[in-house]
Design an enzyme around this catalytic site. Structure first.
Site, PDB file in Angstrom:
ATOM      1  N   PRO A   1      -2.953  19.059   8.203  1.00  0.00           N
ATOM      2  CA  PRO A   1      -4.378  19.335   7.951  1.00  0.00           C
ATOM      3  C   PRO A   1      -5.227  18.109   8.290  1.00  0.00           C
ATOM      4  N   GLY A   2      -6.327  18.333   8.999  1.00  0.00           N
ATOM      5  CA  GLY A   2      -7.238  17.229   9.333  1.00  0.00           C
ATOM      6  C   GLY A   2      -6.647  16.237  10.319  1.00  0.00           C
TER       7      GLY A   2
ATOM      8  N   THR B   1      -5.767  -0.679   8.860  1.00  0.00           N
ATOM      9  CA  THR B   1      -5.271   0.244   9.876  1.00  0.00           C
ATOM     10  C   THR B   1      -6.408   0.764  10.757  1.00  0.00           C
ATOM     11  N   ASP B   2      -6.049   1.180  11.966  1.00  0.00           N
ATOM     12  CA  ASP B   2      -7.054   1.797  12.852  1.00  0.00           C
ATOM     13  C   ASP B   2      -7.536   3.150  12.316  1.00  0.00           C
ATOM     14  N   GLU B   3      -6.768   3.723  11.365  1.00  0.00           N
ATOM     15  CA  GLU B   3      -7.144   5.056  10.871  1.00  0.00           C
ATOM     16  C   GLU B   3      -8.471   5.053  10.121  1.00  0.00           C
TER      17      GLU B   3
ATOM     18  N   ALA C   1      -9.034   6.950   3.895  1.00  0.00           N
ATOM     19  CA  ALA C   1     -10.204   6.682   3.048  1.00  0.00           C
ATOM     20  C   ALA C   1      -9.898   5.572   2.046  1.00  0.00           C
TER      21      ALA C   1
ATOM     22  N   TYR D   1       4.192  18.372  14.954  1.00  0.00           N
ATOM     23  CA  TYR D   1       3.003  19.019  14.381  1.00  0.00           C
ATOM     24  C   TYR D   1       2.090  19.567  15.487  1.00  0.00           C
TER      25      TYR D   1
ATOM     26  N   ASN E   1       2.389  12.575  21.079  1.00  0.00           N
ATOM     27  CA  ASN E   1       3.610  12.625  20.265  1.00  0.00           C
ATOM     28  C   ASN E   1       4.775  13.273  20.999  1.00  0.00           C
TER      29      ASN E   1
ATOM     30  N   TYR F   1      -5.385   8.868   2.697  1.00  0.00           N
ATOM     31  CA  TYR F   1      -4.805   7.545   2.988  1.00  0.00           C
ATOM     32  C   TYR F   1      -5.838   6.654   3.687  1.00  0.00           C
TER      33      TYR F   1
ATOM     34  N   LYS G   1      -7.749   3.172   2.460  1.00  0.00           N
ATOM     35  CA  LYS G   1      -7.685   1.904   3.195  1.00  0.00           C
ATOM     36  C   LYS G   1      -9.106   1.420   3.532  1.00  0.00           C
TER      37      LYS G   1
ATOM     38  N   ALA H   1       0.852  -1.193   0.000  1.00  0.00           N
ATOM     39  CA  ALA H   1       0.000   0.000   0.000  1.00  0.00           C
ATOM     40  C   ALA H   1       0.887   1.240   0.000  1.00  0.00           C
ATOM     41  N   GLU H   2       0.314   2.326  -0.427  1.00  0.00           N
ATOM     42  CA  GLU H   2       0.897   3.628  -0.096  1.00  0.00           C
ATOM     43  C   GLU H   2       0.483   3.887   1.344  1.00  0.00           C
ATOM     44  N   SER H   3       1.435   4.290   2.197  1.00  0.00           N
ATOM     45  CA  SER H   3       1.135   4.238   3.637  1.00  0.00           C
ATOM     46  C   SER H   3       1.323   5.546   4.408  1.00  0.00           C
TER      47      SER H   3
HETATM   48  P1  NAD Z   1       5.544   0.865   3.779  1.00  0.00           P
HETATM   49  O1  NAD Z   1       5.189   2.110   3.056  1.00  0.00           O
HETATM   50  O2  NAD Z   1       6.772   0.826   4.617  1.00  0.00           O
HETATM   51  O3  NAD Z   1       5.671  -0.350   2.744  1.00  0.00           O
HETATM   52  C1  NAD Z   1       4.763  -0.539   1.707  1.00  0.00           C
HETATM   53  C2  NAD Z   1       5.361  -1.562   0.743  1.00  0.00           C
HETATM   54  O4  NAD Z   1       4.414  -1.804  -0.293  1.00  0.00           O
HETATM   55  C3  NAD Z   1       6.643  -1.084   0.055  1.00  0.00           C
HETATM   56  O5  NAD Z   1       7.596  -2.115   0.019  1.00  0.00           O
HETATM   57  C4  NAD Z   1       6.189  -0.724  -1.351  1.00  0.00           C
HETATM   58  O6  NAD Z   1       7.203  -0.873  -2.335  1.00  0.00           O
HETATM   59  C5  NAD Z   1       5.050  -1.702  -1.543  1.00  0.00           C
HETATM   60  N1  NAD Z   1       4.051  -1.239  -2.526  1.00  0.00           N
HETATM   61  C6  NAD Z   1       3.436  -0.030  -2.561  1.00  0.00           C
HETATM   62  N2  NAD Z   1       2.592   0.032  -3.611  1.00  0.00           N
HETATM   63  C7  NAD Z   1       2.676  -1.176  -4.237  1.00  0.00           C
HETATM   64  C8  NAD Z   1       2.049  -1.735  -5.367  1.00  0.00           C
HETATM   65  N3  NAD Z   1       1.163  -1.038  -6.097  1.00  0.00           N
HETATM   66  N4  NAD Z   1       2.350  -2.994  -5.721  1.00  0.00           N
HETATM   67  C9  NAD Z   1       3.243  -3.723  -5.003  1.00  0.00           C
HETATM   68  N5  NAD Z   1       3.895  -3.232  -3.937  1.00  0.00           N
HETATM   69  C10 NAD Z   1       3.612  -1.978  -3.550  1.00  0.00           C
HETATM   70  O7  NAD Z   1       4.262   0.500   4.633  1.00  0.00           O
HETATM   71  P2  NAD Z   1       4.134  -0.212   6.064  1.00  0.00           P
HETATM   72  O8  NAD Z   1       4.236   0.806   7.127  1.00  0.00           O
HETATM   73  O9  NAD Z   1       5.020  -1.396   6.094  1.00  0.00           O
HETATM   74  O10 NAD Z   1       2.616  -0.683   6.001  1.00  0.00           O
HETATM   75  C11 NAD Z   1       2.269  -1.945   5.457  1.00  0.00           C
HETATM   76  C12 NAD Z   1       0.761  -2.118   5.526  1.00  0.00           C
HETATM   77  O11 NAD Z   1       0.335  -2.038   6.888  1.00  0.00           O
HETATM   78  C13 NAD Z   1      -0.017  -1.052   4.776  1.00  0.00           C
HETATM   79  O12 NAD Z   1      -1.110  -1.667   4.141  1.00  0.00           O
HETATM   80  C14 NAD Z   1      -0.494  -0.090   5.873  1.00  0.00           C
HETATM   81  O13 NAD Z   1      -1.704   0.516   5.508  1.00  0.00           O
HETATM   82  C15 NAD Z   1      -0.671  -1.042   7.033  1.00  0.00           C
HETATM   83  N6  NAD Z   1      -0.494  -0.456   8.383  1.00  0.00           N
HETATM   84  C16 NAD Z   1       0.642   0.233   8.698  1.00  0.00           C
HETATM   85  C17 NAD Z   1       0.819   0.720   9.990  1.00  0.00           C
HETATM   86  C18 NAD Z   1       2.066   1.476  10.402  1.00  0.00           C
HETATM   87  O14 NAD Z   1       2.130   1.964  11.527  1.00  0.00           O
HETATM   88  N7  NAD Z   1       3.087   1.578   9.571  1.00  0.00           N
HETATM   89  C19 NAD Z   1      -0.183   0.522  10.943  1.00  0.00           C
HETATM   90  C20 NAD Z   1      -1.340  -0.182  10.587  1.00  0.00           C
HETATM   91  C21 NAD Z   1      -1.469  -0.677   9.300  1.00  0.00           C
HETATM   92  O1  TDX Z   2       7.267  15.025  11.357  1.00  0.00           O
HETATM   93  C1  TDX Z   2       6.277  14.590  11.970  1.00  0.00           C
HETATM   94  N1  TDX Z   2       5.829  15.270  13.070  1.00  0.00           N
HETATM   95  C2  TDX Z   2       4.734  14.887  13.794  1.00  0.00           C
HETATM   96  O2  TDX Z   2       4.364  15.531  14.772  1.00  0.00           O
HETATM   97  C3  TDX Z   2       5.578  13.398  11.572  1.00  0.00           C
HETATM   98  C4  TDX Z   2       6.023  12.609  10.368  1.00  0.00           C
HETATM   99  C5  TDX Z   2       4.480  13.016  12.316  1.00  0.00           C
HETATM  100  N2  TDX Z   2       4.051  13.744  13.383  1.00  0.00           N
HETATM  101  C6  TDX Z   2       2.870  13.280  14.129  1.00  0.00           C
HETATM  102  C7  TDX Z   2       1.644  13.017  13.282  1.00  0.00           C
HETATM  103  C8  TDX Z   2       0.953  11.901  14.040  1.00  0.00           C
HETATM  104  O3  TDX Z   2       0.127  12.436  15.050  1.00  0.00           O
HETATM  105  O4  TDX Z   2       3.211  12.030  14.720  1.00  0.00           O
HETATM  106  C9  TDX Z   2       2.092  11.128  14.689  1.00  0.00           C
HETATM  107  C10 TDX Z   2       2.497   9.887  13.915  1.00  0.00           C
HETATM  108  O5  TDX Z   2       2.665  10.271  12.568  1.00  0.00           O
HETATM  109  P1  TDX Z   2       3.079   9.207  11.437  1.00  0.00           P
HETATM  110  O6  TDX Z   2       4.328   8.504  11.868  1.00  0.00           O
HETATM  111  O7  TDX Z   2       3.055   9.900  10.121  1.00  0.00           O
HETATM  112  O8  TDX Z   2       1.911   8.125  11.580  1.00  0.00           O
HETATM  113  P2  TDX Z   2       0.315   8.252  11.427  1.00  0.00           P
HETATM  114  O9  TDX Z   2      -0.077   9.415  10.629  1.00  0.00           O
HETATM  115  O10 TDX Z   2      -0.271   8.120  12.808  1.00  0.00           O
HETATM  116  O11 TDX Z   2       0.028   6.912  10.571  1.00  0.00           O
HETATM  117  C11 TDX Z   2       0.740   5.686  10.854  1.00  0.00           C
HETATM  118  O12 TDX Z   2      -0.027   4.812  11.637  1.00  0.00           O
HETATM  119  C12 TDX Z   2      -1.147   4.197  11.027  1.00  0.00           C
HETATM  120  C13 TDX Z   2       1.175   5.001   9.574  1.00  0.00           C
HETATM  121  O13 TDX Z   2       1.951   5.885   8.794  1.00  0.00           O
HETATM  122  C14 TDX Z   2      -0.006   4.485   8.804  1.00  0.00           C
HETATM  123  O14 TDX Z   2       0.430   3.769   7.652  1.00  0.00           O
HETATM  124  C15 TDX Z   2      -0.796   3.575   9.702  1.00  0.00           C
HETATM  125  O15 TDX Z   2      -1.966   3.151   9.054  1.00  0.00           O
END
Ligand code: NAD
Ligand code: TDX
Length: 345
Positions: A284-285, A135-137, A162, A217, A259, A160, A164, A93-95
């Protein structure tokens, strides 16, 4: 005994943060299983994360896009060639929320279209187990009280989230209409090794290490429920083996922190001053609070987190301190060379 004796797993997005940790978890905990990793290697996909498993018998990497039926079929061919009952775990996913605010379309493409292509292809092959990692989002934002349960209505706030939520609904529809045997997991914020340093914890560790400003933020009081990535991977594995088809499982650690407290804990562990903190324009949001009720996965599948924040945050900080080369290669883009070296351009 698991309800389905899986022998081969197709992991999508296995070169990303959680996907690569999941591959390492499988290698350790299910050493007999075969693994196919389908990943498009976007900016977030990094084969450096998988150097330890590269060349291992029973592991195959397929560079491909989940939006392409041809690529997905190639990966399924590779998985079927390994043989045995097949399970699919869909991480790709794009994450990153901030990127989705800049531009939503790549999120619709990868997360919505990609999930439908994957569902169609897996259904055509009669895949017996499928876990959609969400995701919980998707639940939106909480006030001071309460937790997200699996019954909480979907109310995603960022593009993002939406995208998911849309992918979750497509999985739900495949279960309902076609009897497709999928589960959905919804996890809170992960932290740990191999996380791309655009997310809060690795960004703050990397900046602090270089005495750069730490951008917080808004008022820094937004709350996230942090879970060590290994715990998430073990929860996904439990769902893959024993989750009931058609069910949603929330995953979280009852580990809420604003945070600013995370940022200060990182600075304290690294022996850096709080003066590095810089309050910047709010996202934003920006969702105020996430908190997961994980009673269902605990009661049904016996999963609960093994790692406390007090042990796993320092563990994570030490990992990034030790992996200066990994971090440097991610930050200067050199990690992209690995693919060319390993597989040719
Ligand atoms: P990430 O961005 O680190 O990794 C995403 C991976 O997916 C990358 O390796 C990327 O190359 C690949 N990818 C993206 N688009 C693709 C496509 N079209 N086809 C094939 N591969 C593709 O993400 P992450 O943090 O490891 O998250 C993984 C999953 O877990 C996501 O679905 C995200 O929504 C979910 N998730 C993440 C978190 C978090 O805190 N990071 C929390 C809850 C759920
Ligand atoms: O530079 C920053 N400063 C800051 O204050 C960044 C990057 C984030 N933040 C804040 C925003 C959030 O409240 O920190 C918190 C965490 O931010 P992120 O690491 O971007 O995570 P979040 O937006 O909560 O989303 C993450 O958790 C749920 C993952 O990126 C998602 O993929 C997952 O679904």
């Amino acid at each position: 005994m698991p309800q389905t004796p899986i022998q081969t797993v197709l992991v999508t997005g296995g070169a990303g943060f959680i996907g690569s940790n999941f591959v390492h978890t499988l290698v350790e905990e299910r050493p007999d299983w075969r693994i196919v990793n389908l990943d498009a290697l976007t900016y977030a996909g990094n084969l450096d994360n998988l150097e330890a498993v590269e060349g291992r018998e029973g592991y195959a990497f397929v560079k491909g896009d989940v939006c392409s039926r041809e690529d997905v079929d190639r990966a399924l061919d590779a998985a079927e060639a390994f043989g045995g009952p097949l399970g699919v775990v869909h991480f790709a996913a794009e994450s990153h929320v901030d990127r989705s605010i800049e531009s939503g379309l790549p999120f619709v493409q990868a997360n919505v279209m990609g999930t439908q292509v994957l569902l169609d292809a897996c259904r055509a092959r009669g895949v017996g187990r499928f876990v959609h990692v969400s995701t919980d989002e998707v639940y939106g934002s909480l006030g001071k009280e309460g937790f997200f349960t699996e019954e909480t209505p979907l109310a995603p706030n960022s593009p993002y989230a939406a995208s998911k939520a849309a992918s979750d609904l497509l999985v739900r529809a495949a279960c309902h209409t076609h009897g497709f045997p999928a589960c959905i997991t919804r996890c809170s914020n992960n932290y740990g090794p191999y996380q791309f340093p655009e997310k809060l914890i690795p960004l703050m560790i990397a900046n602090a290490a270089e005495d750069k400003k730490l951008p917080v933020y808004g008022d820094g009081m937004n709350i996230r429920d942090w879970l060590y990535v290994r715990d998430h991977c073990e929860a996904v594995l439990r769902v893959l083996e024993d989750g009931r088809a058609g069910e949603v499982y929330n995953i979280g650690g009852h580990n809420e922190y604003p945070n600013i407290e995370i940022v200060k804990a990182i600075l304290a562990t690294l022996g850096k001053p709080d003066t590095l903190i810089e309050y910047v324009r709010d996202r934003p949001g920006h969702d105020r609070r996430y908190a997961i009720d994980a009673a269902k996965i605990d009661n049904e599948l016996g999963w609960r987190p093994r790692f406390t924040f007090e042990e796993a945050l320092p563990l994570t900080i030490r990992w990034y301190q030790a992996q200066t080369t990994w971090l440097q290669r991610v930050r200067d883009g050199a990690y992209r060379e690995y693919y060319a070296r390993q597989y040719g351009s």
